[in-house]
Scaffold this active site. Structure first.
Site, PDB file in Angstrom:
ATOM      1  N   LYS A   1     -11.631  -0.183  -2.035  1.00 39.32           N
ATOM      2  CA  LYS A   1     -10.673   0.639  -3.046  1.00 39.32           C
ATOM      3  C   LYS A   1     -11.200   0.805  -4.213  1.00 39.32           C
ATOM      4  O   LYS A   1     -12.274   1.377  -4.375  1.00 39.32           O
ATOM      5  CB  LYS A   1      -9.498   0.035  -2.603  1.00 39.32           C
ATOM      6  CG  LYS A   1      -9.085   0.478  -1.350  1.00 39.32           C
ATOM      7  CD  LYS A   1      -7.610  -0.069  -0.973  1.00 39.32           C
ATOM      8  CE  LYS A   1      -7.550   0.631   0.629  1.00 39.32           C
ATOM      9  NZ  LYS A   1      -6.859  -0.289   1.631  1.00 39.32           N
TER      10      LYS A   1
ATOM     11  N   HIS B   1      -5.438  -3.682  -2.898  1.00 36.65           N
ATOM     12  CA  HIS B   1      -5.124  -2.602  -4.153  1.00 36.65           C
ATOM     13  C   HIS B   1      -4.897  -3.196  -5.378  1.00 36.65           C
ATOM     14  O   HIS B   1      -4.616  -2.532  -6.221  1.00 36.65           O
ATOM     15  CB  HIS B   1      -3.752  -1.942  -3.638  1.00 36.65           C
ATOM     16  CG  HIS B   1      -3.956  -0.830  -2.427  1.00 36.65           C
ATOM     17  ND1 HIS B   1      -4.559   0.277  -2.624  1.00 36.65           N
ATOM     18  CD2 HIS B   1      -3.201  -1.071  -1.330  1.00 36.65           C
ATOM     19  CE1 HIS B   1      -4.672   0.854  -1.521  1.00 36.65           C
ATOM     20  NE2 HIS B   1      -3.873   0.121  -0.497  1.00 36.65           N
TER      21      HIS B   1
ATOM     22  N   SER C   1       0.917  -1.080   0.169  1.00 34.17           N
ATOM     23  CA  SER C   1      -0.235   0.013   0.070  1.00 34.17           C
ATOM     24  C   SER C   1       0.903   1.180  -0.172  1.00 34.17           C
ATOM     25  O   SER C   1       0.526   2.201  -0.623  1.00 34.17           O
ATOM     26  CB  SER C   1      -0.953   0.015   1.278  1.00 34.17           C
ATOM     27  OG  SER C   1      -0.201  -0.273   2.254  1.00 34.17           O
TER      28      SER C   1
END
Ligand SMILES: *Cc1c(COP(=O)(O)O)cnc(C)c1O
Length: 391
Positions: A238, A209, A181
């Protein structure tokens, strides 16, 4: 001031002295590249809304329809009164998307990590954890009754050494972020899977991610590398654009977590409306090849230009573009100067990253225009020269 408040203030003063004091900013508009923060118009280059889905009309419509029918709250934990058809549909969707037998929802990705790591590895087992894993993995390891060993960041020689040395443990688990991240690089999961099968270890991947972004259909690192880890953890907050977390894997794994993972058992279920929006998001993601391709080329363009200016840019193929500035105070000044130019991208400082590697962590989304990216590059040129980060 009372003694208690005095103590808290002393702690806060330490943070301020180190340039590590944090405070909230208020968004007065919906998520997107162009927002109003604390009353100022800003261009956001730090959001996780990689495909712009947080404010997508298709997701909003799905949530609205479900709100009207199912209300605003779920009313209980999944094991009591909180489980609806929307939760089950979303779990089927996640499993289908991740190409696993089953999936289980959690309130968020943080708790999915804590739930898995505090229940799956038992006393007598060992967790081998990458040095730069997300805080929620670290906290999950702390709650586990298994031992934890940290291997050097993406260092396969160190990982193999530890796998060899620790044969006396009953079971060994390797846990890693799929895309890190704060550094944006991709874990060498092809190599990790090979080591795991050679030494009989289980692999847990946190694909927070990578989901929506990596792989042809956006399925994440499993699609990118063509691998099948034992446990895939993810977040809906996300690229998926909503909220919630999940674990994908075998039916047995899901049944185990449903019975043993405390953050699943003792938490109120997320709302049905939120589940409905997430289900639609996965359909959108699967068919967003063009968006993903354009995101990748925007990222390459930005990186190339910043490197030409003389910046130390790290990261991988994904939308996270960390630019190393140096000392934390300098990174904070850099972020302040960006904000004066109506660009919002915060400084990332210790303890999140090591002291000399404070950085501006940029992220791009498919909604950023070419002009906006050029404006960002120009601001980096100007501020970098002014603060003598580049010469
Ligand atoms: C954001 C993130 C999480 C936490 O997910 P939430 O749904 O926001 O709680 C977990 N792991 C990684 C690697 C993340 O980046």
């Amino acid at each position: 001031m009372g003694e208690f408040d005095q103590r808290l203030n002393n702690r806060l003063a330490e943070r301020k002295k180190q340039g590590l004091y944090r405070k909230l900013k208020t968004m007065n508009t919906a998520p997107g590249p162009r927002v109003d923060i604390n009353g100022e118009k800003q261009l956001v280059f730090s959001s996780n809304n990689y495909l712009g889905l947080a404010n997508d009309q298709r997701l909003i419509n799905a949530a609205k329809a479900t709100l009207d029918e199912f209300g605003v709250g779920s009313s209980g934990s999944r094991l009591t009164t909180g489980n609806s058809i929307w939760h089950e549909r979303l779990e089927e969707k996640v499993a289908q998307f991740k190409q696993t037998e089953a999936a289980l929802l959690f309130s968020n990705g943080y708790l999915a990590n804590v739930g898995v790591l505090s229940s799956l590895p038992e006393k007598g087992d060992v967790i081998l954890s990458d040095q730069l894993n997300h805080a929620s993995i670290i906290d999950g390891c702390r709650l586990s009754k298994a031992d934890t060993m940290i291997y050097n960041h993406v260092d396969m020689i160190d990982l193999e050494k530890k796998l060899k040395e620790e044969r006396s443990y009953q079971r060994r688990f390797i846990v890693t972020d799929g895309v890190f991240s704060m550094d944006g690089n991709i874990a060498p999961l092809d190599k990790i899977m090979t080591l795991a099968s050679r030494y009989g270890a289980s692999v847990i991947v946190d694909d927070a991610h990578a989901t929506g972004v990596l792989g042809k259909h956006g399925r994440g690192t499993s699609e990118y590398f063509g691998i099948k880890p034992d446990v895939i953890i993810g977040t809906l907050s996300k690229a998926v654009g909503t909220e919630g977390g999940y674990v994908a894997g075998s039916k047995t794994l899901v049944d185990f977590l449903l019975n043993y993972a405390r953050p699943f058992i003792f938490q109120t279920a997320i709302s049905p409306a939120s589940c409905a929006a997430s289900s639609v998001a996965f359909d959108v993601i699967e068919s967003s090849m063009n968006k993903r391709e354009s995101l990748v080329s925007k990222v390459q363009y930005l990186k190339m230009n910043l490197q030409e200016l003389g910046y130390h840019v790290i990261g991988g193929q994904g939308p996270i573009v960390p630019v190393i500035i140096g000392e934390s105070q300098k990174a904070v000044s850099f972020a302040d100067r960006l904000r004066e130019k109506a660009i919002y991208a915060p400084a990332i400082r210790p303890p999140t990253v090591s002291p000399s590697e404070s950085r501006i962590r940029l992220t791009l989304t498919s909604d950023h225009t070419d002009e906006e990216i050029d404006y960002l590059i120009e601001a980096f040129r100007f501020i970098g020269e002014e603060l003598k980060v580049i010469t």
